[in-house]
Design an enzyme around this catalytic site. Structure first.
Site, PDB file in Angstrom:
ATOM      1  N   TYR A   1      37.014  21.582  25.846  1.00  0.00           N
ATOM      2  CA  TYR A   1      36.898  22.680  26.729  1.00  0.00           C
ATOM      3  C   TYR A   1      35.759  22.576  27.690  1.00  0.00           C
ATOM      4  O   TYR A   1      34.711  22.252  27.020  1.00  0.00           O
ATOM      5  CB  TYR A   1      37.182  24.087  25.937  1.00  0.00           C
TER       6      TYR A   1
ATOM      7  N   ASP B   1      44.985  30.671  25.475  1.00  0.00           N
ATOM      8  CA  ASP B   1      45.153  32.066  25.430  1.00  0.00           C
ATOM      9  C   ASP B   1      45.684  32.546  26.888  1.00  0.00           C
ATOM     10  O   ASP B   1      45.478  31.706  28.108  1.00  0.00           O
ATOM     11  CB  ASP B   1      44.024  33.011  25.224  1.00  0.00           C
TER      12      ASP B   1
END
Length: 312
Positions: free
Chosen positions: A153, A66
């Site tokens: 992540y 994103d």
């Protein structure tokens, strides 16, 4: 600002699949995916390939990050005819892999200097916003997106115990208040496994929200900052940020640990699903199976999941 040229004809046999590993600072970009009029990571990489190949080339990426999200271990692939692959060396005593890594790094950096956002403005010896780390010929069956086993992540948080380090402000959430790491982990435990994460995703038409969350935990480091590690076979749009944002409400004492299980079971995305800020989120690693299993893994990933896949 990419010049339009005909793409290499699709469907031609004998193309070589090239794997490209790269890292980037997501701050200057409006995410990975192409967006008209905006600087994106895919945009500068594909324009760099255009300069290198003198034609358009579309890449496939392991995970679309994103706006503002960073990557240390992003993976993508592009298909090239053998002649273009061999021409990378320009007759020099260097492998095509090393030649393409160097040349693509150079062309991407050239594109970055043209970005109106200033993402390419660097001082002498400064590291650019996008770095091509490795180029290699991919084994048969490799697909950067569908062959992946998991994506991992990290998310860094500085609460009242850690204090605020201004040098880390671009990659750290400054949390106003104190967080209980034990409570964070108790909440996170409710979310691990094969689950329907509809309450924590921005749904896409025709796509499933069932994912396998393999790792999710929080640890306070020697500097007092908390690092969240989150790993899944794949992530829905906004899923990581929604999970972090909701779990912080548990770590602060605002909500009990079981509230996350209630949210999961409700399968309703509403105003309670708060997104954590994007800037501390980093795609650290994408893992793939052994070469013999790549094709089978890609086929398995493409198979749509349904309720029968959920853990009982």
């Amino acid at each position: 600002m990419t010049t339009q040229m005909p793409a290499f004809p699709s469907g031609d046999g004998g193309l070589l699949r090239v794997r490209i590993d790269l890292a980037y600072d997501g701050g200057p970009f409006a995410g990975w995916a192409l967006q008209p009029g905006l600087a994106t990571v895919q945009g500068v990489v594909e324009e760099g390939l255009f300069i290198l190949l003198r034609r358009s080339a579309r890449v496939t990426v392991a995970g679309r990050t994103d706006t503002g999200v960073h990557a240390r271990g992003q993976v993508m692939h592009v298909d090239l005819p053998p002649g273009e692959w061999q021409a990378m060396t320009r007759g020099k005593d260097v492998s095509p892999e090393d030649a393409m890594r160097r040349r693509l790094t150079g062309t991407v950096n050239l594109v970055l200097t043209r970005q109106p956002s200033g993402s390419g403005r660097t001082t002498r010896n400064a590291v650019p916003a996008v770095v091509v780390r490795k180029v290699s010929l991919a084994p048969d069956g490799f697909d950067a997106r569908f062959s992946a086993l998991w994506r991992r992540y990290s998310y860094r948080i500085a609460d009242a115990q850690a204090g605020q380090d201004p040098l880390a402000r671009h990659t750290t959430l400054w949390y106003q208040g104190e967080l209980d790491v034990g409570q964070l982990n108790r909440g996170a435990a409710h979310l691990r496994g094969m689950q329907d994460f509809r309450a924590f995703c921005k749904p896409r038409a025709g796509a499933t929200t069932i994912r396998e969350l393999q790792r999710y935990g929080f640890q306070r480091g020697a500097d007092g900052a908390i690092t969240a590690t989150i790993q899944a076979d794949a992530f829905c749009h906004n899923m990581v940020r929604a999970l972090i944002g909701s779990t912080l409400r548990v770590g602060s004492g605002e909500m009990p640990a079981g509230w996350l299980k209630e949210r999961l079971d409700a399968r309703i995305k509403d105003a309670q699903s708060i997104l954590a800020p994007a800037h501390p989120l980093v795609l650290e690693e994408v893992a793939y199976p052994e070469a013999a299993e790549l094709g089978r893994r890609a086929a398995l990933t493409r198979a749509r999941r349904g309720p029968a896949h959920l853990q009982r």
